[in-house]
Design an enzyme around this catalytic site. Sequence first.
Site, short mmCIF file in Angstrom:
data_model
loop_
_atom_site.label_atom_id
_atom_site.label_comp_id
_atom_site.label_asym_id
_atom_site.label_seq_id
_atom_site.Cartn_x
_atom_site.Cartn_y
_atom_site.Cartn_z
N GLY A 1 41.50 39.58 40.88
CA GLY A 1 40.60 40.43 41.66
C GLY A 1 41.38 41.10 42.79
O GLY A 1 42.16 40.44 43.47
N ARG B 1 43.09 41.11 34.59
CA ARG B 1 43.14 39.69 34.23
C ARG B 1 43.64 39.68 32.78
O ARG B 1 43.10 40.37 31.94
CB ARG B 1 41.76 39.07 34.35
N ASP C 1 45.08 32.07 42.95
CA ASP C 1 45.65 30.91 42.25
C ASP C 1 46.07 31.19 40.81
O ASP C 1 47.13 30.74 40.37
CB ASP C 1 44.61 29.78 42.22
N THR D 1 43.60 37.76 47.99
CA THR D 1 42.24 37.56 47.49
C THR D 1 41.30 37.55 48.69
O THR D 1 41.66 37.02 49.74
CB THR D 1 42.08 36.25 46.69
N ASP E 1 38.71 35.79 48.91
CA ASP E 1 37.99 34.51 49.00
C ASP E 1 38.56 33.52 50.02
O ASP E 1 37.89 32.57 50.40
CB ASP E 1 37.96 33.82 47.63
N ASP F 1 40.76 31.32 49.40
CA ASP F 1 40.75 30.02 48.73
C ASP F 1 42.14 29.58 48.27
O ASP F 1 42.26 28.71 47.40
CB ASP F 1 39.78 30.05 47.53
N ARG G 1 33.61 32.26 44.83
CA ARG G 1 33.21 31.46 43.66
C ARG G 1 33.28 29.97 43.93
O ARG G 1 32.41 29.21 43.57
CB ARG G 1 34.14 31.78 42.49
N GLU H 1 28.36 32.74 46.76
CA GLU H 1 27.98 32.78 45.34
C GLU H 1 28.27 31.47 44.62
O GLU H 1 27.65 31.16 43.61
CB GLU H 1 28.65 33.96 44.62
N GLN I 1 32.28 44.17 48.96
CA GLN I 1 33.12 43.33 49.82
C GLN I 1 34.61 43.48 49.50
O GLN I 1 35.46 43.07 50.28
CB GLN I 1 32.75 41.85 49.64
O1 F6P Z 1 38.24 35.99 43.31
C1 F6P Z 1 37.76 37.06 44.02
C2 F6P Z 1 36.40 37.46 43.57
O2 F6P Z 1 36.08 38.58 44.33
C3 F6P Z 1 35.32 36.39 43.66
O3 F6P Z 1 34.80 36.20 44.93
C4 F6P Z 1 34.30 36.90 42.67
O4 F6P Z 1 33.51 35.88 42.17
C5 F6P Z 1 35.14 37.49 41.61
O5 F6P Z 1 36.38 37.85 42.20
C6 F6P Z 1 34.55 38.68 40.91
O6 F6P Z 1 35.39 39.03 39.87
P1 F6P Z 1 35.27 40.38 39.02
O7 F6P Z 1 35.90 41.46 39.83
O8 F6P Z 1 36.03 40.09 37.79
O9 F6P Z 1 33.82 40.63 38.81
#
Ligand code: F6P
Length: 323
Positions: free
Chosen positions: A14, A75, A106, A128, A130, A132, A174, A225, A255
Amino acid sequence: MTAVKKIAVLTSGGDSQGMNAAVRAVVRSGLFHGLEVYGVQRGYQGLLNNDIFPMDLRSVGDIIQRGGTVLQSARCKEFYTAEGQQKGADILRARGIDGLVVIGGDGSYNGANKLSKLGINTMGLPGTIDNDVSFTDYTIGFDTAVSVVVDAVNKLRDTMSSHERSSIVEVMGRHCGDIALHAGLASGAETILVPEVPFDMDEVADRMKANFAHGKRHSIIIVAEGVGKGEDVAKELMERCPTYEPRVTVLGHIQRGGTPTPFDRNLASRLGDFAVRSLIAGETDKGCGIIKGELTLTDIDKVVNTKKDFDMVTYELAQRLSQ
Ligand code: F6P
């Protein structure tokens, strides 16, 4: 270990605001130190497609202020396989690229770890929203994401107060409640629900009722979430207390967009330069971080296998201040 001469940079997973500032720092720091620098388009997928091109000073001009990533991101399932990883290492080696900076979370770090075992020197930069990634106080993009949420909550407060409603705001994260926590504290949210802290919906409803009984005209509930859907929280609150008509806002990918804050740009600039200097110093298979203001290196294995501590002190502070 031979010092690196040709390095590449990619962004993966992401995206997050500040990735561009990190790419700029890697490219310009690499060139400053006399390295050849390459960009990989679309993360590990681009690596497997051999989508690799030389970068110069001008190729990273005018990007420090932009959200997204000029290198694009993806990804890539194939890169999870041993064959995919070997192919990636072979492609880099065939081009004489001996160092790789990976900007992502990660999952992206895992790829860097595998490549280092196949002889490519790697550095991970925490990119990221997050927050995390372990062994860094902040990830690149987190600060900007928090300000996006705070700005949204400011607006929601206006209309919720007019109607004496409660507002449920679902934010990203997440597995990690850091966006919810930091945005919740900064916006004075009445309740913050995160995956790290168990909660009882009856208590959430009682707290909301008490807020209004004390004379508040709104009640803001921020839901990470990782806890579940804002809509489900709203349903449960409606069953317990229909008076305050909860309204749900899912902030979603908003976001992840927008111009990065100065904090994220500076963090990305420092970490990007540090990653290059660490590769030159012969380091490999390390995650770069910032802990109490100091730049740090940690084995990627350790970074990906350690869960980040949740900041309970700040969580309890937010609870106390939002009475
Ligand atoms: O890992 C970052 C993140 O923004 C998470 O907070 C979220 O759940 C996810 O990516 C969304 O992923 P995608 O862009 O594949 O919908």
